[in-house]
Design an enzyme around this catalytic site. Structure first.
Site, mmCIF file in Angstrom:
data_model
loop_
_atom_site.group_PDB
_atom_site.id
_atom_site.type_symbol
_atom_site.label_atom_id
_atom_site.label_comp_id
_atom_site.label_asym_id
_atom_site.label_seq_id
_atom_site.Cartn_x
_atom_site.Cartn_y
_atom_site.Cartn_z
ATOM 1 N N VAL A 205 -1.303 -4.465 -6.148
ATOM 2 C CA VAL A 205 -1.432 -5.297 -4.885
ATOM 3 C C VAL A 205 -1.943 -6.505 -5.107
ATOM 4 C CG1 VAL A 205 -2.211 -5.263 -2.768
ATOM 5 C CG2 VAL A 205 -1.876 -3.207 -3.533
ATOM 6 N N LYS B 124 2.899 -1.505 -0.942
ATOM 7 C CA LYS B 124 1.617 -2.127 -1.253
ATOM 8 C C LYS B 124 0.784 -1.664 0.035
ATOM 9 C CE LYS B 124 3.057 -6.080 -4.042
ATOM 10 N NZ LYS B 124 3.492 -7.200 -3.928
#
Ligand code: ADP
Ligand code: ASP
Ligand code: MG
Length: 851
Positions: free
Chosen positions: A629, A702
């Site tokens: 992420v 994510k």
């Protein structure tokens, strides 16, 4: 004596000569050997114990038991003889010898029964039957296999000092006798078969060389006859790094120096008699310990060669059932001669001390003795120091039974710093309490005393601390390294390799392996910067590892190979974008820590993710995934820091797709949608097929990774898809061609939002209970609205940051920053290992599992 080929002494251990098949096998090996041989035989497996137990039973008045031992002895040997010899004179002679031996044994045990105790002398006489009979049977078996062989009693050859129960051979006399008696047989190509373990005392009576003494018989004969080689055939592949009964993954040691093998033997590794190396220590005779079960294997060579000095620690040995004797008293300090008198007293009793230690305060001297001899030792010492004990110069002489000596052995240990520290750190890790420590001044061993019940843990801890089960194990590591294996060697992987290699030896992180679909490249010493660069160039040009010096193998095979080497703190870095969960779990099983840039294994089903986490916890390995992420941005790190300091994260909002951010900010500034997408691909922000990003799938992954941090247990969200259905299935080429058809609509949307002071953003939101990935509009003046280019932004709404969230923002895409995020994780693992760190994500899954 001159022979066309050099003389060898072959000894067959009891475990090998276990039954008729074992005897036949041994005879087969002997008969197949073309050169001159002298054979030494141990008693059949278990026979020495049987005879000793019977004799002990007899002295305890249990006559039946002694008679049973005699009967078992008779039956076992008769069975073997019946099985290996044809009817006829040979068989009759052997059976008669066995009958006589059993009868004598019965009579002798009856006699010791009357006396009430087994004197060492009588005991030696009793157990000598085992070897005398087995050697006769083996000689016959060799004859049956059509080689000339003859039984020669050891009592004719092996002269000793007459210490019953553990005599030392008299080398000079034995040499003369061996040459006189065995020499002519060898000359005439007859194989003498000699009982091991026994010899004769100066008065002509029978003595033994101590348990396991056949090894010593073999080396004594080797020296006496100037043999080229002594081969000990055993039920193990050779000398291993530890007793395989204690350490299942003990490994074969291919070569040891005489001195090292002597230490291993001295410190109780049953595989060699403690004094077996003495006769050949200063000779060129090579000792081979070989596998009886697999005679084609090379086994262990013990010789005057010094190899592998780079691997200072070779083996861990154990002397079981010891007692620590201590002579203690404040009055001893500075008084000379106490140590000398202590050992003189012990020596006078002919007790064998295995380890000595003295605290520098000189207020005590300690040493170990075999447990059964402890009482005798204490008595001797109390007698020797009776005056000092009476006048208080010495406070006490005591024995602590129930201990064992563990010795770490290796020639290269001298002058290699850090070995002792590693040994003791490993023991502390295993919660093993060390009773006493001694390091031989030769620095060829470090020995320590632990309680007997701690032995298995202690040995295993040390064994694994030095990675003795691995190829190239045994080295101490001064600065602990982290060895990286990369799964995937695409753009991110190459950037990472560059960053690691760029540290120019200053970093303790090395790349040792690369894997791609075709195979792998591996060097346990680390891949050089040059090699990595060359490989990166070749990969850039489209080559696969197997074609550029790598080996062809599946990833699972490659990992197995790599794991069999002594790598330290291995970390597998997943920079693929495949479904790699199974492989990652296999890597955990091989001891790898994991660093992921690949989102798929964490963003798939909750079960798959939980499985990976529980596997990591069970293997006590870490999983880090900062780069999944926001590339190198400290997002997951920030989450942990908040939680660690007692905050609670309620919700995370973010613009976490570099591509979507780039496209949306470009069209906000007036670019056409199709142009923006094309540029994102060209600049390498987007996946080769930009629909992967435009579909929102990547952002949704994510989002679910962030949500799972907070304990979310559901599936990934269905994201808002920016690809119209009509373009979802066409080819990439068609897609790019038809993209301009979308431009007008996007331009209108942008204008609409602009008129309200808003801009389009792709926003993910995660809470412990929900997760979403949406195309929405935000005020142009907000933090998200102000983002440009590929910048990412993640906002944490927490108990403390409730009204104004904590924001992390910065470049969130590109190989360089992603690699930086990975490298940060690698360093994080290096720092956390040993501190018992567990990834935070885990806790939820543990709770899940437990509830
Ligand atoms: P033999 O049959 O020749 O008398 P031993 O039984 O005396 O052989 O020795 C072999 C045994 O020694 C093995 O079965 C093994 O359990 C034990 N052992 C202890 N330490 C080691 C070691 N470091 N390497 C190999 N074997 C060992
Ligand atoms: N048979 C003896 C023992 O069991 C000697 C030997 O095997 O080497 O100790
Ligand atoms: Mg033995």
């Amino acid at each position: 004596m001159r022979h066309s080929s050099p003389l060898e002494i072959w000894k067959f251990g009891g475990a090998s000569l276990a039954d008729a098949r074992g005897v036949e096998r041994a005879a087969g090996l002997i008969a197949a050997h073309p050169g001159p041989l002298v054979v030494v035989a141990s008693a059949f497996g278990g026979v020495t114990d049987l005879l000793l137990d019977g004799a002990r039973a007899a002295t305890a008045g249990k006559r039946d038991e002694a008679a049973r031992a005699a009967a078992t002895f008779l039956r076992r040997h008769r069975e073997v003889v019946h099985s290996i010899t044809p009817r006829g004179t040979l068989r009759r002679t052997l059976l008669a010898a066995i009958d006589a031996a059993a009868r004598e044994y019965r009579e002798l045990s009856a006699a010791v029964g009357v006396l009430g105790h087994v004197e060492a002398r009588a005991s030696d006489l009793l157990v000598s039957r085992g070897e005398r009979v087995s050697a006769r049977v083996l000689a016959a078996a060799v004859q049956v296999a059509r080689r000339r062989a003859t039984y020669v009693d050891a009592v004719e050859v092996i002269a000793t000092d007459g210490q019953y129960g553990g005599a030392a051979p008299n080398l000079a006399v034995t040499s003369r006798r061996a040459r006189r008696i065995l020499g002519p047989l060898i000359e005439t190509r007859t194989i003498p078969v000699v009982p091991g373990f026994i010899g004769y005392a100066p008065d002509g009576s029978i003595t033994t060389l101590g348990r396991g003494g056949s090894d010593l018989t073999a080396t004594v004969l080797g020296r006496a006859l100037r043999a080229a080689r002594v081969v000990l055939w055993k039920d193990v592949p050779g000398i291993l790094t530890a007793d395989p009964r204690l350490v299942p993954d003990a490994r074969l040691i291919p070569q040891l120096h005489h001195r090292e093998a002597a230490e291993v033997a001295h410190y109780g590794a049953k595989v060699l008699h403690p004094r077996a190396l003495i006769p050949i220590a200063d000779t060129r005779i090579v000792l081979h310990v070989r596998s009886f079960l697999d005679p084609n294997q090379p086994g262990t060579e013990v010789s005057a060669r010094r190899t592998s000095i780079g691997y200072p620690v070779k083996a861990v040995a154990t002397v079981h059932r010891q007692a620590v004797l201590t002579v203690a008293g404040k009055g001893m300090i500075g008084v000379h001669g106490i140590a000398a008198r202590t050992f003189a007293a012990v020596d006078a009793e002919r007790l064998s001390v295995s380890t000595i230690f003295q605290a520098s305060s000189e207020s005590s001297i300690g040493f170990t003795l075999p447990e059964p001899e402890a009482e005798r030792g204490v008595r001797a010492l109390r007698h020797a120091f009776r005056d000092e004990l009476a006048n208080g110069l010495i406070d006490s002489v005591s024995a602590r039974p129930g201990t064992a000596v563990v010795a770490v052995v290796g020639d290269g240990m001298a002058g290699t710093p850090g070995i002792a520290a590693r040994v003791f750190a490993a023991l502390a890790d295993g919660s093993v309490n060390v009773v006493a420590i001694a390091q031989g001044s030769s620095e060829r061993n470090i020995s320590l005393v632990v309680t007997e019940s701690d032995v298995p843990v202690a040995v295993r801890q040390i064994h694994s601390a030095f990675q003795l089960s691995k190829i190239g194990g045994g080295r101490p590591i001064s600065t602990p390294r982290t060895d990286v294996v990369m799964l995937g060697f695409g753009r991110v992987g190459r950037a990472l390799a560059d960053q690691i290699a760029g540290a120019n030896g200053e970093s303790d992180v090395r790349v040792v392996g690369l894997l791609d679909r075709s195979g792998y490249v591996f060097d346990p010493r680390g891949l050089s910067r040059r090699r990595l660069l060359n490989l990166a160039h070749a990969k850039d040009a489209g080559a696969q590892l197997a074609a550029i010096g790598g080996r062809r193998a599946s990833s699972a095979e490659a990992l197995t190979t790599m794991a069999s080497h002594a790598v330290t703190r291995p970390v597998l870095v997943d920079v693929t974008s495949e479904e790699t969960s199974d492989l990652l779990r296999a890597a955990l099983g091989h001891g790898f820590h994991l660093v992921l840039a690949n989102k798929k294994p964490l963003a798939g089903s909750a079960e798959t993710c939980a499985q990976l986490m529980t596997d990591a916890a069970a293997a006590r390995r870490q999983i880090r995934y900062e780069a999944t992420v926001g590339a190198g941005l400290p997002i997951i790190d920030t989450y942990h820091k908040l939680v660690d300091t007692g905050d609670r994260v309620l919700r995370i909002d973010g613009c976490v797709s570099g591509t979507l951010m780039f496209v949306l900010s470009a069209i906000t500034s007036g670019a056409a949608f199709s142009e923006a997408v094309r540029e994102a691909v060209e600049r390498g922000y987007a996946e080769p097929d930009p629909r992967e990003d435009l579909s929102g799938r990547d952002a949704a992954r994510k989002a679910v990774i962030l949500a799972r941090l907070m304990g979310y247990q559901g599936a990934a969200p269905a994201p808002d898809d920016l690809v119209p259905r009509s373009l979802a299935r066409v080819t990439l080429g068609d897609f790019m061609k038809r993209l301009p058809s979308l431009d007008a609509e996007w331009a209108a949307r942008v204008r609409r939002e602009a008129s309200r002071g808003r801009v389009l953003r792709y926003v993910v939101t995660a809470t412990p209970r929900s997760v979403s990935a949406r195309l929405t509009s935000v005020p142009a003046s907000s933090a998200m609205g102000a983002l440009e280019g590929t910048r990412n932004l993640v906002a944490f709404t927490t108990r403390r940051y409730r009204t104004e969230p904590l924001v992390v923002s910065g470049p969130g895409a590109g190989p360089e920053v992603t690699a930086a995020g990975i490298l940060n994780d690698i360093h994080g693992i290096a720092g956390a290992v040993g501190r018992g760190f567990m990834p935070r994500l885990l806790e939820h899954y543990w709770r899940l599992k437990i509830s």
